[in-house]
Write a protein that holds these residues in place. Structure first.
Motif, PDB file in Angstrom:
ATOM      1  N   UNK A 307      36.751  45.832  28.447  1.00 22.39           N
ATOM      2  CA  UNK A 307      37.585  46.911  28.545  1.00 22.39           C
ATOM      3  C   UNK A 307      36.842  48.270  28.965  1.00 22.39           C
ATOM      4  N   UNK A 308      35.585  47.940  29.833  1.00 21.66           N
ATOM      5  CA  UNK A 308      35.092  49.029  30.453  1.00 21.66           C
ATOM      6  C   UNK A 308      35.760  49.316  31.712  1.00 21.66           C
ATOM      7  N   UNK A 309      36.614  48.279  32.084  1.00 24.92           N
ATOM      8  CA  UNK A 309      37.257  48.590  33.599  1.00 24.92           C
ATOM      9  C   UNK A 309      37.974  49.967  33.887  1.00 24.92           C
ATOM     10  N   UNK A 310      37.621  50.321  35.147  1.00 28.15           N
ATOM     11  CA  UNK A 310      38.372  51.723  35.477  1.00 28.15           C
ATOM     12  C   UNK A 310      39.184  51.351  36.501  1.00 28.15           C
ATOM     13  N   UNK A 311      39.746  49.994  36.790  1.00 26.10           N
ATOM     14  CA  UNK A 311      40.991  49.697  37.690  1.00 26.10           C
ATOM     15  C   UNK A 311      40.737  50.070  39.101  1.00 26.10           C
ATOM     16  N   UNK A 312      39.611  49.727  39.701  1.00 19.07           N
ATOM     17  CA  UNK A 312      39.326  50.286  40.982  1.00 19.07           C
ATOM     18  C   UNK A 312      39.763  49.211  42.102  1.00 19.07           C
ATOM     19  N   UNK A 313      39.750  47.911  41.535  1.00 19.01           N
ATOM     20  CA  UNK A 313      40.479  46.951  42.245  1.00 19.01           C
ATOM     21  C   UNK A 313      39.178  46.163  43.176  1.00 19.01           C
ATOM     22  N   UNK A 314      38.037  46.780  43.076  1.00 20.55           N
ATOM     23  CA  UNK A 314      36.967  46.267  44.042  1.00 20.55           C
ATOM     24  C   UNK A 314      36.743  44.668  43.851  1.00 20.55           C
ATOM     25  N   UNK A 315      36.832  44.237  42.704  1.00 22.49           N
ATOM     26  CA  UNK A 315      36.393  42.847  42.339  1.00 22.49           C
ATOM     27  C   UNK A 315      37.637  41.937  42.954  1.00 22.49           C
ATOM     28  N   UNK A 316      38.770  42.298  43.343  1.00 21.76           N
ATOM     29  CA  UNK A 316      39.763  41.620  43.883  1.00 21.76           C
ATOM     30  C   UNK A 316      39.345  41.690  45.601  1.00 21.76           C
ATOM     31  N   UNK A 317      38.990  42.622  45.932  1.00 18.87           N
ATOM     32  CA  UNK A 317      38.660  42.961  47.435  1.00 18.87           C
ATOM     33  C   UNK A 317      37.681  42.036  47.740  1.00 18.87           C
ATOM     34  N   UNK A 318      36.571  41.748  46.896  1.00 18.80           N
ATOM     35  CA  UNK A 318      35.547  40.858  47.121  1.00 18.80           C
ATOM     36  C   UNK A 318      35.686  39.520  46.819  1.00 18.80           C
ATOM     37  N   UNK A 319      36.923  39.163  46.227  1.00 19.58           N
ATOM     38  CA  UNK A 319      37.258  37.727  45.622  1.00 19.58           C
ATOM     39  C   UNK A 319      37.397  36.740  46.776  1.00 19.58           C
ATOM     40  N   UNK A 320      36.679  35.867  47.031  1.00 21.28           N
ATOM     41  CA  UNK A 320      36.999  34.825  48.033  1.00 21.28           C
ATOM     42  C   UNK A 320      38.404  34.045  47.787  1.00 21.28           C
ATOM     43  N   UNK A 321      38.600  34.106  46.270  1.00 23.76           N
ATOM     44  CA  UNK A 321      39.933  33.272  46.052  1.00 23.76           C
ATOM     45  C   UNK A 321      41.047  34.361  46.310  1.00 23.76           C
ATOM     46  N   UNK A 322      40.981  35.493  45.749  1.00 23.37           N
ATOM     47  CA  UNK A 322      41.965  36.401  45.779  1.00 23.37           C
ATOM     48  C   UNK A 322      42.287  36.549  47.260  1.00 23.37           C
ATOM     49  N   UNK A 323      41.470  36.590  48.237  1.00 23.74           N
ATOM     50  CA  UNK A 323      41.796  36.987  49.602  1.00 23.74           C
ATOM     51  C   UNK A 323      42.597  35.905  50.231  1.00 23.74           C
ATOM     52  N   UNK A 324      42.493  34.483  49.674  1.00 27.29           N
ATOM     53  CA  UNK A 324      43.011  33.310  50.201  1.00 27.29           C
ATOM     54  C   UNK A 324      44.415  33.245  49.524  1.00 27.29           C
ATOM     55  N   UNK A 325      44.612  33.501  48.239  1.00 23.13           N
ATOM     56  CA  UNK A 325      45.922  33.073  47.535  1.00 23.13           C
ATOM     57  C   UNK A 325      46.941  34.289  47.287  1.00 23.13           C
ATOM     58  N   UNK A 326      46.087  35.632  47.377  1.00 24.77           N
ATOM     59  CA  UNK A 326      46.880  36.893  47.210  1.00 24.77           C
ATOM     60  C   UNK A 326      47.174  37.077  45.721  1.00 24.77           C
ATOM     61  N   UNK A 327      47.916  38.187  45.463  1.00 27.71           N
ATOM     62  CA  UNK A 327      47.884  38.696  44.225  1.00 27.71           C
ATOM     63  C   UNK A 327      49.120  37.983  43.421  1.00 27.71           C
ATOM     64  N   UNK A 328      50.051  37.667  43.941  1.00 23.27           N
ATOM     65  CA  UNK A 328      51.120  36.952  43.511  1.00 23.27           C
ATOM     66  C   UNK A 328      51.006  35.620  42.798  1.00 23.27           C
ATOM     67  N   UNK A 329      50.011  34.730  43.284  1.00 29.12           N
ATOM     68  CA  UNK A 329      49.827  33.278  42.951  1.00 29.12           C
ATOM     69  C   UNK A 329      49.067  33.350  41.501  1.00 29.12           C
ATOM     70  N   UNK A 330      48.663  34.515  40.914  1.00 32.18           N
ATOM     71  CA  UNK A 330      48.178  34.609  39.787  1.00 32.18           C
ATOM     72  C   UNK A 330      49.194  34.674  38.641  1.00 32.18           C
ATOM     73  N   UNK A 331      50.352  35.111  39.135  1.00 40.28           N
ATOM     74  CA  UNK A 331      51.374  35.189  37.991  1.00 40.28           C
ATOM     75  C   UNK A 331      51.150  36.114  36.961  1.00 40.28           C
TER      76      UNK A 331
END
Lengths: 472, 217
Positions: A307-331
């Motif tokens: 719940x600490x999250x401030x929704x900056x998105x840095x984690x997705x920008x640095x995730x090797x998986x996100x980078x390859x599959x993109x956001x929609x694959x997470x559903x």
């Protein structure tokens, strides 16, 4: 390899254009962030400060929410509470109906995405129009955001040009980004001026002053919250901070972590509706506070950090998986590492338990998180809860348990403490190495794209024995 | 009925949750920077220009000439401002030298269409500036409502050099916002409206002003 979820991932991996667009934007965002937070000592200090502010606010959540409600009410802002997204949608609908409003203009809000608000209101005959450029693009394309900061990052200018040309036939086809943005400006200006209700998200809520803070660059958030006679803000209950003085450090970390900006173009602090002597601003301001599982997450001290999250998105920008599959694959509404821990907790491990496997546990998300959320640790915890029925309160705990897998692990655990059996199993596997190699090659997702590991002729224990090394 | 209970249910769940006492907020991070007046001005200028804003250096005696120059360079046909502020009163005094004067002295509902269509530029005063981020602080009020710094395509703002603080935290503390009490709306503005939603490429004037012009006095 046949679950729906894995099918989506496999599909995403074939989308070369989306992959290229995602990588392009994510790399840029990473570089911008790195430039803005280059001083390591400074970054560590700022991170410690932001972490302390958020942890402290979350620990005092019930008291701060009561204080916030008091202050907002004193200021004339109406506070509504919703336990579920259904309740939150109902609250928004009721406000719309009270004003006979059939149209709402929206600023960017991930909570409204979580609520499925556009869909809900549409079913009740109310039109929702997104006004953030990225959100407008994906609304026209009838898609979901693929990133929480840059919702249309999976689309390139050509795709957007085609989309705009289809929806705004009066404007000529252009791939010029300035011209595309201007056509959105042109289209939306009249909508801002005539919308009966504006709806936005919230970045921070200040308890001690009863203030809603909005962070943005385009000015559409200001439009939505200042032009229509009614402003509805929707927020998760966790977005509260105690003091006004908590805002500057968090704002500093949010914009630097998200896009590498030292500040966004607009920081909008709303503390009341229009006062009698004022000439503009909404006559009514409503805040809808959404729980939707957050208070359940709160009850587990290890998971509470989510719940600490401030929704900056840095984690997705640095995730090797996100980078390859993109956001929609997470559903999910929120993709990437933070989505991986948040969504299964909110909606249940029975729905999103597999998501916990979408991580290499490389720890990059933890490294860049401005509020130090231990994402890999929480992923591990959720993996555990997914296959075991413990006393935890996460819905769907234990739903990922597979009988055969459990039996295999039990045998393995048992054999580890029975050396005679263990060595015999080892020998048997070694004897069958060529057959196992062929099977692995055929059935494994790993070996489909990598060379098959070759088993040796002797087991490790046999080699140790031959080398006369003591094998305890 | 359900919704009425929502508040109590949520708060009860939170209150009966396990308690955790976190460390008090760290205070070892300086929220001010050791900048003199010149440093603050320098950073303020640099940051705003980097954000694609125009900055004009003037004095309290000659700023009207600067404003006149801006109006003629940009070929503004009209200028929206409030004659009720001290700065606005000065413009009004010499209104014959400026483009057509526009002012709305009644609630927005009556001037919304006119504001959205037909205003070239608006002039506002400010509540100071922030050097570190190149930010102007606006406390919109009855004379200078919030929409005049948002809707017209050009926003011209006057900032007093003595009112530029090193950081946001510094401004908040020095101006004692808590004690003063927060107004309906406070705005921090750090350049013209922009977006990078398409391929992370910057474009200006998406929904708010296309140009932000600062006059320093």
């Amino acid at each position: 390899m046949t679950t729906e979820f894995r099918k989506h991932i496999q599909h995403a991996l074939t989308q070369r254009e989306v992959q290229a667009n995602t990588k392009n934007v994510v790399n840029r965002l990473r570089n911008h962030r790195r430039a803005a937070l280059s001083d390591q000592a400074d970054w560590q200090r700022l991170r410690r400060q932001s972490t302390a502010i958020r942890t402290h606010a979350v620990d005092k959540l019930p008291q701060l929410l009561e204080l916030l409600e008091d202050k907002l009410t004193q200021n004339g802002i109406r506070v509504h509470w919703a336990e579920t997204t259904e309740q939150a949608n109902q609250i928004v609908l009721t406000i719309m109906q009270q004003h006979n409003a059939s149209f709402v203009i929206k600023g960017k809000s991930m909570v409204s995405e979580e609520m499925g608000l556009n869909h809900y209101l549409k079913a009740h005959g109310i039109e929702c129009l997104e006004s953030d450029l990225g959100e407008l693009i994906i609304q026209l394309a009838n898609e979901q955001p693929s990133h929480i900061i840059v919702p249309a990052l999976h689309k390139n200018r050509k795709q957007i040009a085609r989309l705009f040309h289809t929806y705004f036939p009066a404007t000529p086809y252009t791939e010029d980004i300035n011209a595309l943005a201007q056509s959105a400006r042109h289209f939306l200006r009249h909508k801002f001026a005539t919308a009966p209700v504006g709806l936005t998200g919230v970045n921070f809520m200040v308890a001690e002053t009863g203030t809603l803070c909005l962070v943005e660059n385009e000015g559409n958030g200001r439009m939505c919250s200042s032009v229509p006679p009614v402003h509805i803000a929707v927020s998760g209950i966790e977005k509260v901070v105690e003091h006004l003085s908590d805002v500057p450090p968090l704002l500093r970390m949010l914009t630097r972590s998200a896009t590498g900006q030292s500040i966004t173009t607009y920081f909008n602090m709303i503390s009341s509706p229009r006062k009698p002597d004022e000439k503009d601003g909404p006559l009514e301001v409503h805040l809808v506070l959404l729980d939707n599982g957050r208070s359940r997450i709160y009850n587990d001290l290890e998971l509470r950090d989510t719940l600490n999250c401030i929704r900056c998105g840095a984690c997705m920008n640095h995730c090797p998986i996100y980078k390859h599959i993109g956001g929609h694959a997470y559903q999910t509404v929120i993709p990437g590492p933070i989505g991986t821990i948040l969504e299964p907790q909110k909606s249940g491990l029975n729905l999103y338990g597999e998501l916990t496997q979408v991580s290499t546990l490389c720890g990059a998300c933890r490294e860049v998180c401005p509020v130090s959320i231990p994402i890999p640790k929480i992923i591990n915890r959720l993996r555990w809860e997914y296959i075991r029925q413990s006393a935890c309160n996460i819905p769907g705990a234990g739903s990922g348990k597979k009988k055969t897998e459990a039996i295999v692990w039990k045998i393995w655990a048992w054999s580890c403490v029975h050396p005679v059996v263990y060595n015999r199993i080892g020998r048997t596997i070694t004897n069958m190495r060529s057959l196992i190699g062929r099977i692995l090659k055929k059935i494994s997702a790993w070996t489909a794209v990598r060379s098959t590991p070759k088993l040796t002729k002797t087991t490790l224990h046999e080699r140790l024995k031959a080398l006369k090394i003591e094998d305890k | 009925m359900k919704i009425n209970n929502a508040r109590n249910n949520i708060l009860n769940r939170l209150k009966t949750s396990l308690k955790s006492e976190s460390e008090p907020v760290a205070h070892d991070v300086p929220d001010s920077l050791d900048w003199g007046v010149d440093d603050r001005l320098l950073h303020f200028n640099k940051q705003l220009q980097a954000a694609n804003a125009e900055v004009h250096d003037a004095t309290k005696d000659n700023w009207l000439i600067t404003l006149k120059h801006i109006c003629s360079t940009k070929r503004l046909k009209n200028l929206l401002f409030s004659p009720a502020t001290p700065w606005g009163a000065q413009i009004l005094e010499r209104s014959y030298e400026f483009p057509t004067f526009k002012h709305f002295d009644y609630p927005i509902d009556e001037w919304k269409p006119a504001l959205f269509d037909g205003i070239d530029a608006a002039f506002t005063s400010t509540h100071g500036g922030i050097a570190e981020t190149g930010t102007i602080i606006l406390w919109p009020d009855t004379h200078e409502p919030r929409l005049i710094s948002l809707v017209p395509p050009v926003h011209i703002a006057l900032v007093e050099k003595t009112e530029i603080y090193s950081t946001f935290a510094d401004a908040l503390k020095t101006q004692n916002w808590i004690k003063t009490g927060l107004p309906t709306n406070i705005l921090l503005i750090s350049g013209p409206s922009k977006s990078a939603d398409i391929e992370q490429t910057l474009t200006y004037g998406v929904h708010g002003p296309k140009e932000l012009v600062i006059i320093l006095v």
